[in-house]
Design an enzyme around this catalytic site. Structure first.
Site, short mmCIF file in Angstrom:
data_model
loop_
_atom_site.label_atom_id
_atom_site.label_comp_id
_atom_site.label_asym_id
_atom_site.label_seq_id
_atom_site.Cartn_x
_atom_site.Cartn_y
_atom_site.Cartn_z
N GLY A 45 -28.56 -81.89 -18.36
CA GLY A 45 -27.63 -80.84 -18.77
C GLY A 45 -26.84 -81.22 -20.01
O GLY A 45 -26.64 -80.41 -20.92
N CYS A 46 -26.40 -82.46 -20.06
CA CYS A 46 -25.62 -82.92 -21.22
C CYS A 46 -26.48 -82.97 -22.47
O CYS A 46 -25.99 -82.69 -23.57
CB CYS A 46 -25.00 -84.28 -20.92
SG CYS A 46 -23.79 -84.21 -19.57
N THR A 47 -27.74 -83.30 -22.31
CA THR A 47 -28.66 -83.33 -23.46
C THR A 47 -28.88 -81.93 -24.00
O THR A 47 -28.80 -81.70 -25.21
CB THR A 47 -29.99 -83.99 -23.06
OG1 THR A 47 -29.73 -85.34 -22.66
CG2 THR A 47 -30.99 -83.97 -24.20
N ALA A 50 -25.66 -80.83 -25.82
CA ALA A 50 -25.48 -81.53 -27.09
C ALA A 50 -26.48 -81.05 -28.14
O ALA A 50 -26.12 -80.86 -29.31
CB ALA A 50 -25.60 -83.04 -26.88
#
Length: 156
Positions: A45-47, A50
């Site tokens: 999710g963070c990838t 970002a």
């Protein structure tokens, strides 16, 4: 957990980025800054989040907005994340989560049947005067960048 709201003064902070450089919120005085908090570098999710911001950075800059990503990861992990995903904005290490606490995004989370303290995925558009213009808390990681761009298009 009590996140900042529009109109609140953004807390001053100084953190190390992925290269070990000192970054202060005051470095961006007179600019708008999207300060986004994410739980852990290099997770799915963070990838996605970002990379959406990476791909939209030109549009955000054209609207006068700088981007700062903040997580409790150490700088070395942030550097790996930056390089692997070719990120084009500073990632800041808030290992003691003091900045997350100041913004009101550190608190109890529930995941897969367990409870723990961690960062809640929120972002804040800080105005050129140092106050929160808007808190983004309703988005998917895949459309976070578009939610921000749409808000900017409607609100200048």
């Amino acid at each position: 957990m009590k996140p900042l709201n529009a109109g609140d003064k953004a807390p001053a902070f100084t953190l190390a980025d992925q290269d070990g450089n000192t970054v202060k919120l005051s470095d961006f005085a007179g600019q708008q800054v999207l300060v986004y908090f994410y739980p852990k570098a290099s997770t799915p999710g963070c990838t996605v989040q970002a990379c959406g911001l990476r791909d939209s950075l030109g549009e955000l800059k054209a609207k006068g907005v700088a981007v700062l990503g903040i997580s409790p990861d150490p700088a070395k992990r942030l550097k790996n994340f930056e390089q692997k995903q070719e990120l084009n904005f500073p990632l800041l290490a808030d290992e003691d989560h003091q900045v997350a606490e100041a913004f009101g995004v550190w608190g109890l989370k529930k995941f897969m049947g367990r409870e723990f303290d961690g960062i809640h995925r929120l972002s804040f558009l800080i105005g050129s005067d140092g106050t929160v213009r808007h808190r983004f808390d309703k988005f998917k990681t895949s459309d976070h960048h578009q939610v921000v761009l749409d808000w900017l298009a409607s609100n200048g």
